[in-house]
Design an enzyme around this catalytic site. Structure first.
Site, PDB file in Angstrom:
ATOM      1  N   GLY A 173      -6.819  -9.855 -19.358  1.00  0.00           N
ATOM      2  CA  GLY A 173      -7.891  -9.862 -20.537  1.00  0.00           C
ATOM      3  C   GLY A 173      -9.183 -10.484 -20.106  1.00  0.00           C
ATOM      4  N   GLY A 174      -9.900 -11.117 -20.992  1.00  0.00           N
ATOM      5  CA  GLY A 174     -11.226 -11.509 -20.613  1.00  0.00           C
ATOM      6  C   GLY A 174     -11.408 -12.502 -19.524  1.00  0.00           C
ATOM      7  N   GLY A 408     -33.623  11.440   2.211  1.00  0.00           N
ATOM      8  CA  GLY A 408     -33.901  10.022   1.588  1.00  0.00           C
ATOM      9  C   GLY A 408     -33.095   9.043   2.140  1.00  0.00           C
ATOM     10  N   ALA A 409     -31.995   9.373   2.610  1.00  0.00           N
ATOM     11  CA  ALA A 409     -31.192   8.332   3.114  1.00  0.00           C
ATOM     12  C   ALA A 409     -31.796   7.628   4.385  1.00  0.00           C
ATOM     13  CB  ALA A 409     -29.825   8.971   3.687  1.00  0.00           C
TER      14      ALA A 409
HETATM   15  C1  HXC Z   1       0.191 -20.583 -23.614  1.00  0.00           C
HETATM   16  C2  HXC Z   1       1.694 -19.389 -22.116  1.00  0.00           C
HETATM   17  C3  HXC Z   1       0.631 -18.327 -22.310  1.00  0.00           C
HETATM   18  C4  HXC Z   1      -0.476 -18.540 -23.048  1.00  0.00           C
HETATM   19  C5  HXC Z   1       2.383 -17.930 -20.921  1.00  0.00           C
HETATM   20  N1  HXC Z   1       2.531 -18.911 -21.436  1.00  0.00           N
HETATM   21  N2  HXC Z   1       1.121 -17.457 -21.317  1.00  0.00           N
HETATM   22  N3  HXC Z   1       1.378 -20.659 -22.976  1.00  0.00           N
HETATM   23  N4  HXC Z   1      -0.666 -19.454 -24.011  1.00  0.00           N
HETATM   24  N5  HXC Z   1      -1.307 -17.532 -22.790  1.00  0.00           N
HETATM   25  C6  HXC Z   1       3.768 -19.935 -21.104  1.00  0.00           C
HETATM   26  C7  HXC Z   1       5.018 -19.259 -21.599  1.00  0.00           C
HETATM   27  O1  HXC Z   1       5.315 -19.569 -22.807  1.00  0.00           O
HETATM   28  C8  HXC Z   1       6.269 -19.814 -20.800  1.00  0.00           C
HETATM   29  O2  HXC Z   1       6.378 -21.441 -21.184  1.00  0.00           O
HETATM   30  C9  HXC Z   1       5.159 -20.208 -19.424  1.00  0.00           C
HETATM   31  O3  HXC Z   1       3.956 -20.256 -19.817  1.00  0.00           O
HETATM   32  C10 HXC Z   1       5.582 -19.142 -18.325  1.00  0.00           C
HETATM   33  O4  HXC Z   1       5.521 -17.806 -19.182  1.00  0.00           O
HETATM   34  P1  HXC Z   1       6.614 -16.812 -18.921  1.00  0.00           P
HETATM   35  O5  HXC Z   1       6.601 -15.791 -20.033  1.00  0.00           O
HETATM   36  O6  HXC Z   1       7.902 -17.332 -18.863  1.00  0.00           O
HETATM   37  O7  HXC Z   1       6.270 -16.343 -17.433  1.00  0.00           O
HETATM   38  P2  HXC Z   1       6.266 -14.693 -16.878  1.00  0.00           P
HETATM   39  O8  HXC Z   1       7.668 -14.092 -17.167  1.00  0.00           O
HETATM   40  O9  HXC Z   1       6.033 -14.952 -15.253  1.00  0.00           O
HETATM   41  O10 HXC Z   1       5.105 -13.863 -17.436  1.00  0.00           O
HETATM   42  C11 HXC Z   1       3.972 -14.482 -17.320  1.00  0.00           C
HETATM   43  C12 HXC Z   1       2.815 -13.607 -18.197  1.00  0.00           C
HETATM   44  C13 HXC Z   1       3.379 -13.967 -19.680  1.00  0.00           C
HETATM   45  C14 HXC Z   1       2.826 -12.255 -17.764  1.00  0.00           C
HETATM   46  C15 HXC Z   1       1.391 -14.157 -18.042  1.00  0.00           C
HETATM   47  O11 HXC Z   1       3.572 -15.169 -19.969  1.00  0.00           O
HETATM   48  C16 HXC Z   1       2.526 -13.389 -20.516  1.00  0.00           C
HETATM   49  O12 HXC Z   1       2.313 -12.321 -20.959  1.00  0.00           O
HETATM   50  N6  HXC Z   1       1.733 -14.507 -21.214  1.00  0.00           N
HETATM   51  C17 HXC Z   1       0.797 -14.104 -22.457  1.00  0.00           C
HETATM   52  C18 HXC Z   1      -0.455 -13.647 -21.705  1.00  0.00           C
HETATM   53  C19 HXC Z   1      -1.621 -13.593 -22.853  1.00  0.00           C
HETATM   54  O13 HXC Z   1      -1.353 -12.460 -23.764  1.00  0.00           O
HETATM   55  N7  HXC Z   1      -2.491 -14.218 -22.850  1.00  0.00           N
HETATM   56  C20 HXC Z   1      -3.430 -14.301 -23.821  1.00  0.00           C
HETATM   57  C21 HXC Z   1      -4.309 -12.977 -23.117  1.00  0.00           C
HETATM   58  S1  HXC Z   1      -5.910 -13.078 -24.282  1.00  0.00           S
HETATM   59  P3  HXC Z   1       7.576 -22.094 -20.572  1.00  0.00           P
HETATM   60  O14 HXC Z   1       7.722 -23.514 -21.601  1.00  0.00           O
HETATM   61  O15 HXC Z   1       8.707 -21.374 -21.069  1.00  0.00           O
HETATM   62  O16 HXC Z   1       7.509 -22.477 -19.304  1.00  0.00           O
HETATM   63  C22 HXC Z   1      -6.934 -13.769 -23.124  1.00  0.00           C
HETATM   64  C23 HXC Z   1      -8.194 -13.727 -23.554  1.00  0.00           C
HETATM   65  C24 HXC Z   1      -9.038 -14.748 -22.718  1.00  0.00           C
HETATM   66  O17 HXC Z   1      -6.687 -14.353 -22.178  1.00  0.00           O
HETATM   67  C25 HXC Z   1     -10.653 -14.314 -23.433  1.00  0.00           C
HETATM   68  C26 HXC Z   1     -11.541 -14.669 -22.469  1.00  0.00           C
HETATM   69  C27 HXC Z   1     -13.075 -14.306 -22.855  1.00  0.00           C
END
Ligand code: HXC
Length: 520
Positions: A173-174, A408-409
């Site tokens: 993501g971002g 040019g290079a």
């Molecule tokens: C809160 C989160 C989290 C998040 C993971 N967790 N991502 N908690 N916010 N964004 C937590 C899970 O609930 C879990 O908690 C623990 O972290 C581990 O995650 P798992 O899913 O069990 O791990 P894994 O299977 O290895 O997968 C990792 C992952 C997946 C691929 C990162 O967790 C995922 O897809 N998370 C969501 C990613 C996402 O959509 N993020 C927002 C993106 S938008 P427990 O308690 O079970 O340990 C963004 C915008 C940024 O980031 C903008 C900036 C400008």
């Protein structure tokens, strides 16, 4: 009721022990099962032993949405602090995947901002170890605000202190835009990935089926996109590569690099190079062999090794003087400049210039790569970036033309005219508007018209020979002072060393301006 000193100490000890646990033993075990170290283990392995001073160990978030108030980890999921690497001071943050998957909330972002501010104010490189699920969903817009605060600091730090990103897990993501604005991105093969939208979104929007690794793994970003600069086989390799990288770069801008230690003699002759460049100018050779023979101890840290291989960039030293090396690679695409090689080298040159690292350019370039792919892709705009970066640079610059410097290079590749300091050439150099064959076809079109067979071949061969004698050499440029010295190849190392020593105190001041407008 008051507590005894002993009770106060044991309270602190208890807190300190809690911080070591991150998100708990089960999650630490899961991290290890995936072949990954924890955030703290990475810090310990990266820094010199016992040098780490941790900041903000006891920080906790203040969020009470979606039950988050019931789950608080000391340190809030990111380890921050300062330490040394090979004795050099660095600041760093390390995202802890065992706490909410390393997801970023406001308190966490504030810790990163604080350590970045510290690094900028005290002039030391900042290293970010990334392993995170992105914005902490429960904290909503506060996490987005946190990211933006970090982005802003990435830009303020750019050109002031070196910024290094280690990608050791998810970065999506971002969140990718913070590493993207740093100077170096190192990725670990198979366990790290970076993408703006993941495979599921890609499938919904474009109907493409792609794995996480194919979409944003270490190979993708080191070979195809050019987003990353180093591919590492595992986490240990990544941490070691970071230590090696730091050995070539200074703490901040306006800081001269320190000399590196070497036992490699500066008067050593490059005997291997005597007849190394082929007489037949169409025959390829490996420019890396020249680099290796010239630098200290054959120690070359190559930047973007697997991307745009027609240009070579990397760090080395000559007699202890650290240099950034940019070299055309005649073994790939005949060393032509194209879109990817131009942007790769331009960014590398700008890093060297920002941080006082002299630039050594080795030239064997037949020109810009022709074709619609290049023209439609904007080779004019991208090639201009390379020209701009060279012309903007004020660090000491030495250029050596080994063979072709055409069209040019020739101008672009750190020529005298765009203010390289020392321009050298081998006797094998050919400095001309174009190669003999093409030139003869154009300027002697009328003479060759109507001739056929043997007669045509004979006439053309004699015209080519004549052109080569006149132009396919360095002497016209040397007679005009565009080449300072034509050197014997076996003296390359000794000559470059001497010139670097003479250029050490170069101080070129350019007119004041807010900033230039590089063709992006
Ligand atoms: C809160 C989160 C989290 C998040 C993971 N967790 N991502 N908690 N916010 N964004 C937590 C899970 O609930 C879990 O908690 C623990 O972290 C581990 O995650 P798992 O899913 O069990 O791990 P894994 O299977 O290895 O997968 C990792 C992952 C997946 C691929 C990162 O967790 C995922 O897809 N998370 C969501 C990613 C996402 O959509 N993020 C927002 C993106 S938008 P427990 O308690 O079970 O340990 C963004 C915008 C940024 O980031 C903008 C900036 C400008």
């Amino acid at each position: 009721m008051s507590f005894s000193n002993e009770e106060k100490r044991s309270y602190l000890e208890n807190l300190n022990e809690q911080t070591l646990l991150g998100g708990g033993e089960a999650r630490i075990a899961r991290q290890h099962d995936q072949g990954k170290y924890t955030a703290r283990e990475r810090v310990e392995k990266l820094l010199d032993p016992n040098s780490f001073l941790e900041f903000d160990k006891f920080v906790k978030h203040n969020c009470s949405s979606f039950g988050l108030e019931k789950q608080k980890f000391l340190g809030d999921g990111v380890v921050t602090g300062v330490g040394t690497i090979n004795g050099q001071k660095v600041a760093l943050f390390s995202q802890d995947f065992t706490c909410w998957g390393g997801a970023l909330g406001m308190a966490y972002a504030q810790k990163i901002c604080k350590i970045m501010d510290f690094a900028i104010e005290n002039k030391m490189p900042i290293i970010g170890i990334n392993d995170s699920g992105g914005a902490r969903i429960q904290e909503g817009v506060e996490s987005l605000a946190g990211y933006a605060e970090i982005f802003h600091r990435n830009v303020q730090a750019s050109g002031v202190i070196p910024q290094i990103s280690l990608i050791m897990g998810p970065c999506a993501g971002g969140a990718v835009y913070s590493p993207a604005m740093t100077d170096f991105i190192l990725m670990v093969d198979k366990t790290s990935y970076m993408f703006v939208t993941g495979p599921e979104v890609v499938k919904t929007v474009t109907h493409e089926e792609v794995t996480k690794d194919e979409l944003g793994g270490a190979h993708t970003h080191n070979e195809k996109s050019g987003v990353a600069h180093f591919i590492c086989s595992d986490e240990d390799d990544c941490l070691e590569r970071t230590r090696e990288l730091l050995s070539f770069i200074p703490a901040g801008n306006y800081t001269k690099p320190t000399k590196s230690f070497t036992t490699d003699s500066i008067t050593r002759e490059n005997n291997k190079l005597k007849d190394f460049v082929p007489v037949n100018s169409k025959k390829p050779y490996d420019m890396k062999e020249i680099i290796m023979d010239v630098i200290d101890d054959k120690h070359f840290l190559e930047y973007q090794r697997d991307f745009a291989k027609n240009i070579i960039c990397g760090f080395g030293a000559v007699g202890g003087n650290k240099v950034g090396i940019v070299a055309n690679q005649p073994a790939v695409l005949a060393g032509c400049l194209d879109i990817d090689s131009s942007t790769k080298a331009a960014r590398f040159i700008r890093f060297c210039d920002a941080f006082e690292i002299p630039i050594l350019t080795l030239v064997d370039v037949p020109g810009f790569l022709p074709g619609t792919t290049q023209e439609y892709g904007g080779i004019i705009r991208h090639g201009a970036k390379l020209l701009y970066a060279y012309a903007e640079a004020t660090v000491p610059q030495i250029t050596l033309i080994t063979r072709k410097a055409y069209g040019g290079a020739y101008d672009v590749m750190a020529s005298k005219h765009i203010k390289a300091d020392i321009n050298l050439a081998y006797p094998t150099a050919e400095i001309a508007v174009m190669g003999a064959d093409g030139a003869v076809n154009i300027i002697f079109r009328n003479e060759l018209k109507g001739l056929e067979g043997e007669e045509f071949d004979k006439k053309k061969a004699s015209l080519v020979k004549d052109y080569e004698e006149k132009f396919a050499n360095p002497y016209k440029a040397a007679s005009l002072g565009y080449v300072d010295e034509v050197i014997y190849p076996e003296n390359t190392r000794a000559r470059i060393y001497k010139y670097l020593e003479f250029l050490k105190d170069k101080n070129e001041i350019r007119p004041k301006r807010k900033h230039g407008n590089i063709p992006l």
